[in-house]
Design a protein around this motif. Structure first.
Motif, PDB file in Angstrom:
ATOM      1  N   ALA A  71      18.190  28.875 -65.504  1.00 48.68           N
ATOM      2  CA  ALA A  71      18.840  29.782 -66.458  1.00 48.68           C
ATOM      3  C   ALA A  71      20.172  29.192 -66.915  1.00 48.68           C
ATOM      4  O   ALA A  71      20.508  29.223 -68.107  1.00 48.68           O
ATOM      5  N   THR A  72      20.926  28.631 -65.976  1.00 45.78           N
ATOM      6  CA  THR A  72      22.212  28.010 -66.316  1.00 45.78           C
ATOM      7  C   THR A  72      22.018  26.815 -67.245  1.00 45.78           C
ATOM      8  O   THR A  72      22.685  26.691 -68.280  1.00 45.78           O
ATOM      9  N   LEU A  73      21.097  25.931 -66.880  1.00 46.14           N
ATOM     10  CA  LEU A  73      20.886  24.724 -67.688  1.00 46.14           C
ATOM     11  C   LEU A  73      20.357  25.090 -69.078  1.00 46.14           C
ATOM     12  O   LEU A  73      20.698  24.449 -70.076  1.00 46.14           O
ATOM     13  N   SER A  74      19.547  26.141 -69.134  1.00 47.23           N
ATOM     14  CA  SER A  74      19.036  26.624 -70.417  1.00 47.23           C
ATOM     15  C   SER A  74      20.193  27.048 -71.332  1.00 47.23           C
ATOM     16  O   SER A  74      20.215  26.713 -72.523  1.00 47.23           O
ATOM     17  N   ARG A  75      21.175  27.762 -70.761  1.00 49.89           N
ATOM     18  CA  ARG A  75      22.334  28.177 -71.573  1.00 49.89           C
ATOM     19  C   ARG A  75      23.173  26.953 -71.951  1.00 49.89           C
ATOM     20  O   ARG A  75      23.616  26.823 -73.093  1.00 49.89           O
ATOM     21  N   LEU A  76      23.400  26.043 -71.006  1.00 46.85           N
ATOM     22  CA  LEU A  76      24.246  24.872 -71.261  1.00 46.85           C
ATOM     23  C   LEU A  76      23.649  23.966 -72.344  1.00 46.85           C
ATOM     24  O   LEU A  76      24.370  23.439 -73.180  1.00 46.85           O
ATOM     25  N   LEU A  77      22.340  23.761 -72.293  1.00 46.22           N
ATOM     26  CA  LEU A  77      21.710  22.839 -73.245  1.00 46.22           C
ATOM     27  C   LEU A  77      21.181  23.563 -74.482  1.00 46.22           C
ATOM     28  O   LEU A  77      20.711  22.921 -75.421  1.00 46.22           O
ATOM     29  N   ASP A  78      21.233  24.897 -74.463  1.00 39.33           N
ATOM     30  CA  ASP A  78      20.703  25.711 -75.561  1.00 39.33           C
ATOM     31  C   ASP A  78      19.220  25.373 -75.805  1.00 39.33           C
ATOM     32  O   ASP A  78      18.792  25.162 -76.944  1.00 39.33           O
TER      33      ASP A  78
ATOM     34  N   GLY B 168      31.404  29.644 -65.538  1.00 40.73           N
ATOM     35  CA  GLY B 168      31.628  29.488 -64.101  1.00 40.73           C
ATOM     36  C   GLY B 168      31.916  28.052 -63.679  1.00 40.73           C
ATOM     37  O   GLY B 168      32.075  27.773 -62.494  1.00 40.73           O
ATOM     38  N   ALA B 169      31.977  27.141 -64.654  1.00 39.89           N
ATOM     39  CA  ALA B 169      32.268  25.737 -64.321  1.00 39.89           C
ATOM     40  C   ALA B 169      33.770  25.550 -64.105  1.00 39.89           C
ATOM     41  O   ALA B 169      34.583  26.376 -64.526  1.00 39.89           O
ATOM     42  N   LYS B 170      34.130  24.459 -63.403  1.00 41.16           N
ATOM     43  CA  LYS B 170      35.537  24.177 -63.116  1.00 41.16           C
ATOM     44  C   LYS B 170      35.890  22.777 -63.582  1.00 41.16           C
ATOM     45  O   LYS B 170      35.129  21.831 -63.352  1.00 41.16           O
TER      46      LYS B 170
ATOM     47  N   GLU C 250      32.856  20.500 -62.881  1.00 41.45           N
ATOM     48  CA  GLU C 250      31.847  20.848 -61.878  1.00 41.45           C
ATOM     49  C   GLU C 250      31.048  22.030 -62.378  1.00 41.45           C
ATOM     50  O   GLU C 250      31.617  23.077 -62.715  1.00 41.45           O
ATOM     51  N   GLY C 251      29.746  21.853 -62.422  1.00 40.91           N
ATOM     52  CA  GLY C 251      28.863  22.897 -62.943  1.00 40.91           C
ATOM     53  C   GLY C 251      29.050  24.197 -62.197  1.00 40.91           C
ATOM     54  O   GLY C 251      29.660  24.231 -61.128  1.00 40.91           O
ATOM     55  N   PRO C 252      28.506  25.285 -62.743  1.00 40.19           N
ATOM     56  CA  PRO C 252      28.579  26.582 -62.069  1.00 40.19           C
ATOM     57  C   PRO C 252      27.879  26.502 -60.711  1.00 40.19           C
ATOM     58  O   PRO C 252      27.151  25.551 -60.440  1.00 40.19           O
ATOM     59  N   LYS C 253      28.079  27.513 -59.889  1.00 42.66           N
ATOM     60  CA  LYS C 253      27.556  27.525 -58.523  1.00 42.66           C
ATOM     61  C   LYS C 253      26.048  27.248 -58.482  1.00 42.66           C
ATOM     62  O   LYS C 253      25.550  26.590 -57.568  1.00 42.66           O
ATOM     63  N   SER C 254      25.324  27.752 -59.473  1.00 43.69           N
ATOM     64  CA  SER C 254      23.867  27.588 -59.459  1.00 43.69           C
ATOM     65  C   SER C 254      23.447  26.163 -59.807  1.00 43.69           C
ATOM     66  O   SER C 254      22.306  25.773 -59.605  1.00 43.69           O
TER      67      SER C 254
ATOM     68  N   GLY D 227      26.512   7.108 -54.441  1.00 44.74           N
ATOM     69  CA  GLY D 227      25.403   7.885 -54.989  1.00 44.74           C
ATOM     70  C   GLY D 227      25.630   8.209 -56.451  1.00 44.74           C
ATOM     71  O   GLY D 227      26.559   7.682 -57.080  1.00 44.74           O
ATOM     72  N   ILE D 228      24.780   9.084 -56.978  1.00 45.91           N
ATOM     73  CA  ILE D 228      24.866   9.455 -58.391  1.00 45.91           C
ATOM     74  C   ILE D 228      25.902  10.564 -58.528  1.00 45.91           C
ATOM     75  O   ILE D 228      25.744  11.636 -57.952  1.00 45.91           O
ATOM     76  N   HIS D 229      26.956  10.282 -59.282  1.00 50.53           N
ATOM     77  CA  HIS D 229      28.108  11.183 -59.359  1.00 50.53           C
ATOM     78  C   HIS D 229      28.032  12.160 -60.517  1.00 50.53           C
ATOM     79  O   HIS D 229      28.390  13.316 -60.378  1.00 50.53           O
ATOM     80  N   HIS D 230      27.585  11.702 -61.691  1.00 49.73           N
ATOM     81  CA  HIS D 230      27.628  12.593 -62.863  1.00 49.73           C
ATOM     82  C   HIS D 230      26.618  12.186 -63.937  1.00 49.73           C
ATOM     83  O   HIS D 230      26.098  11.073 -63.920  1.00 49.73           O
TER      84      HIS D 230
END
Lengths: 151, 151
Positions: free
Chosen positions: A27-34, B118-120, B136-140, B96-99
């Motif tokens: 759900a989050t990625l869907s909103r982020l990437l539209d 919710g991102a920081k 940093e992405g949201p908690k999910s 590792g893979i950072h971003h």
């Protein structure tokens, strides 16, 4: 053994994320990437997936969701039901970016070439139309690489 | 604030790896991808990079190497000289893979939109021709996303 790498000049076709809750992450990625939230699918049962993790069969499965952007797919993975590279990553690191993937031909030869470079095979499994292999990069580049082959 | 995400339908332009030894990692990746080993460059000095990490200026710098495959670049990062999201990742997780990164316009508005989700913001810095911001992405979806803007 040929000197040419099985990954020679191949584009990255996928970036895989391990997550704790695939519905929330999708759900989050869907909103982020539209991009509309894709269906969550479940990997095949053990008798069909024939998953092997660090040398032993495992009943591990995962819920998967794919977001396609241009030539690259972003894969979300929520593991369940047994030990796997996904569960290991989640236990060690929490959610995060687990692997990059390449479409290849000749999995056995590719594994042999990469092992020659110091990489280690960590997991392999099957799905309708193909198979996948996760390889841990050599010590100097310890990321997980996924080899995808159409069968 | 607009409802449309600053990342809407944008392709991933980069995958970034944090490594302990960039020369070894670059040599390995060069063999794996069959691409000549690129030059290792060093991020600008603090007065030019103006790097901010978790709200405070930092003297952190990094050695960088870029491998271009099609539209995607693989970036290797070896941090040094101070606290940064790169050093934090290395201390917590090892190499590792950072971003994953996206090319955007309007960094401030993008940060505001993502914070609303919710991102920081964790780090920001400048280089000749542009600036970058790690979020940093949201908690999910707790992966690090990089926003790149040409200036």
């Amino acid at each position: 053994m040929t000197d040419t790498s099985p990954l020679a000049k191949k584009p990255v076709c996928q970036v895989g994320f391990v997550v704790r809750n695939i519905d929330e992450a999708a759900a989050t990625l869907s909103r982020l990437l539209d991009i509309p939230k894709p269906n969550v699918i479940v990997t095949d049962a053990p008798d069909k997936a024939k998953t092997v993790y660090r040398g032993a069969p495992t009943r591990a499965r995962a819920k998967l969701a794919f977001f396609q952007i241009g030539d690259l797919s972003l894969e979300l993975i929520e593991p369940f039901d047994g030990p796997s590279t996904w569960q290991e990553f989640l236990d060690k690191h929490g959610s995060g970016i687990h692997h990059i993937a390449f479409q290849i031909q000749g999995t056995d030869r590719a594994i042999a070439w990469l092992q020659d470079e110091g990489a280690k095979m960590v997991q392999q499994g099957h799905y309708t139309g193909g198979m996948y292999t996760y390889v841990e990069g050599p010590k100097s580049l310890p990321a997980v690489l996924e080899l995808l082959e159409r069968l």
